[in-house]
Design a protein around this motif. Structure first.
Motif, PDB file in Angstrom:
ATOM      1  N   ILE A 289     -48.231  -4.520 117.479  1.00  0.00           N
ATOM      2  CA  ILE A 289     -46.969  -3.922 117.062  1.00  0.00           C
ATOM      3  C   ILE A 289     -46.907  -2.336 116.937  1.00  0.00           C
ATOM      4  CG2 ILE A 289     -45.162  -3.482 114.964  1.00  0.00           C
ATOM      5  CD1 ILE A 289     -45.696  -6.532 114.181  1.00  0.00           C
ATOM      6  N   MET A 290     -48.011  -1.593 116.608  1.00  0.00           N
ATOM      7  CA  MET A 290     -48.119  -0.289 116.432  1.00  0.00           C
ATOM      8  C   MET A 290     -48.380   0.279 117.822  1.00  0.00           C
ATOM      9  SD  MET A 290     -47.708   0.725 113.725  1.00  0.00           S
ATOM     10  CE  MET A 290     -48.245   2.674 113.815  1.00  0.00           C
ATOM     11  N   LEU A 291     -48.975  -0.336 118.937  1.00  0.00           N
ATOM     12  CA  LEU A 291     -49.072  -0.152 120.222  1.00  0.00           C
ATOM     13  C   LEU A 291     -47.925  -0.156 120.878  1.00  0.00           C
ATOM     14  CD1 LEU A 291     -51.555   0.481 121.991  1.00  0.00           C
ATOM     15  CD2 LEU A 291     -51.445  -1.799 122.777  1.00  0.00           C
ATOM     16  N   MET A 292     -46.645  -1.031 120.623  1.00  0.00           N
ATOM     17  CA  MET A 292     -45.609  -0.616 121.061  1.00  0.00           C
ATOM     18  C   MET A 292     -44.611   0.178 120.548  1.00  0.00           C
ATOM     19  SD  MET A 292     -44.328  -4.994 121.721  1.00  0.00           S
ATOM     20  CE  MET A 292     -44.612  -5.314 119.778  1.00  0.00           C
ATOM     21  N   LEU A 293     -44.923   0.389 119.304  1.00  0.00           N
ATOM     22  CA  LEU A 293     -44.058   1.782 118.584  1.00  0.00           C
ATOM     23  C   LEU A 293     -44.677   3.167 119.124  1.00  0.00           C
ATOM     24  CD1 LEU A 293     -43.765   0.479 114.932  1.00  0.00           C
ATOM     25  CD2 LEU A 293     -42.011   0.611 116.816  1.00  0.00           C
ATOM     26  N   GLN A 294     -45.991   2.859 119.954  1.00  0.00           N
ATOM     27  CA  GLN A 294     -46.473   4.398 120.273  1.00  0.00           C
ATOM     28  C   GLN A 294     -45.476   5.296 121.064  1.00  0.00           C
ATOM     29  OE1 GLN A 294     -50.550   4.130 121.526  1.00  0.00           O
ATOM     30  NE2 GLN A 294     -51.049   4.130 119.588  1.00  0.00           N
ATOM     31  N   PRO A 295     -44.810   4.668 122.063  1.00  0.00           N
ATOM     32  CA  PRO A 295     -43.954   5.504 122.637  1.00  0.00           C
ATOM     33  C   PRO A 295     -42.822   6.399 122.033  1.00  0.00           C
ATOM     34  CG  PRO A 295     -44.432   3.632 124.016  1.00  0.00           C
ATOM     35  CD  PRO A 295     -44.907   3.468 122.589  1.00  0.00           C
ATOM     36  N   TYR A 296     -42.193   5.516 121.132  1.00  0.00           N
ATOM     37  CA  TYR A 296     -41.246   5.985 120.165  1.00  0.00           C
ATOM     38  C   TYR A 296     -41.980   7.166 119.162  1.00  0.00           C
ATOM     39  CZ  TYR A 296     -38.090   6.328 116.226  1.00  0.00           C
ATOM     40  OH  TYR A 296     -37.446   6.738 115.226  1.00  0.00           O
ATOM     41  N   LEU A 297     -42.922   6.861 118.598  1.00  0.00           N
ATOM     42  CA  LEU A 297     -43.728   7.885 117.695  1.00  0.00           C
ATOM     43  C   LEU A 297     -44.010   8.850 118.556  1.00  0.00           C
ATOM     44  CD1 LEU A 297     -46.033   5.421 115.682  1.00  0.00           C
ATOM     45  CD2 LEU A 297     -44.122   6.526 114.893  1.00  0.00           C
ATOM     46  N   SER A 298     -44.412   8.944 119.822  1.00  0.00           N
ATOM     47  CA  SER A 298     -44.614  10.175 120.443  1.00  0.00           C
ATOM     48  C   SER A 298     -43.554  11.126 120.800  1.00  0.00           C
ATOM     49  CB  SER A 298     -45.317   9.696 122.033  1.00  0.00           C
ATOM     50  OG  SER A 298     -46.471   9.002 121.952  1.00  0.00           O
ATOM     51  N   ARG A 299     -42.338  10.220 120.974  1.00  0.00           N
ATOM     52  CA  ARG A 299     -41.245  11.249 121.001  1.00  0.00           C
ATOM     53  C   ARG A 299     -40.724  12.061 119.703  1.00  0.00           C
ATOM     54  NH1 ARG A 299     -39.482   6.675 123.994  1.00  0.00           N
ATOM     55  NH2 ARG A 299     -38.045   6.011 122.215  1.00  0.00           N
TER      56      ARG A 299
END
Length: 115
Positions: free
Chosen positions: A68-78
């Motif tokens: 789940i966190m791996l999938m959220l990383q692009p959002y968190l990066s932005r």
């Protein structure tokens, strides 16, 4: 395009599979029924067979949180992108992934050690 593999993701993956490794080594020595739920007095009040899917789920909760966190990383990066491009801000998504995975991995390991 920047590579998605970094040291934080590799460490997170290692921590997420650690409960499975511990479970496989402990399985022969575990009692037939293990406590799956504990009350406020730290007394087991629900038991399941040691090969139950619920035991696998408790081991796998860290792997699920890692995915789940791996999938959220692009959002968190932005969200953490800064104009000056500081290294700390770029590392935060990976650090969050590592922290969340480590917390759930510790929960799974504590469950196994209590069994």
């Amino acid at each position: 395009m920047r590579s998605r593999v970094n040291i934080y993701n590799v460490l997170s993956l290692l921590f997420s599979v650690l409960p499975f490794i511990i479970y496989l080594f402990m399985y022969p020595r575990m009692p037939r029924n293990v406590g799956i739920h504990y009350n406020f007095n730290d007394v087991a009040d629900r038991f399941v067979d040691k090969s139950s899917p619920e035991v696998w789920l408790l081991c796998g909760i860290s792997l699920i949180s890692f995915i789940i966190m791996l999938m959220l990383q692009p959002y968190l990066s932005r969200q953490f992108k800064s104009e000056e491009g500081s290294v700390i801000m770029e590392c935060l998504p990976g650090l969050f992934t590592l922290l969340i995975t480590l917390v759930f991995s510790i929960i799974g390991i504590c469950f196994l050690l209590k069994a």
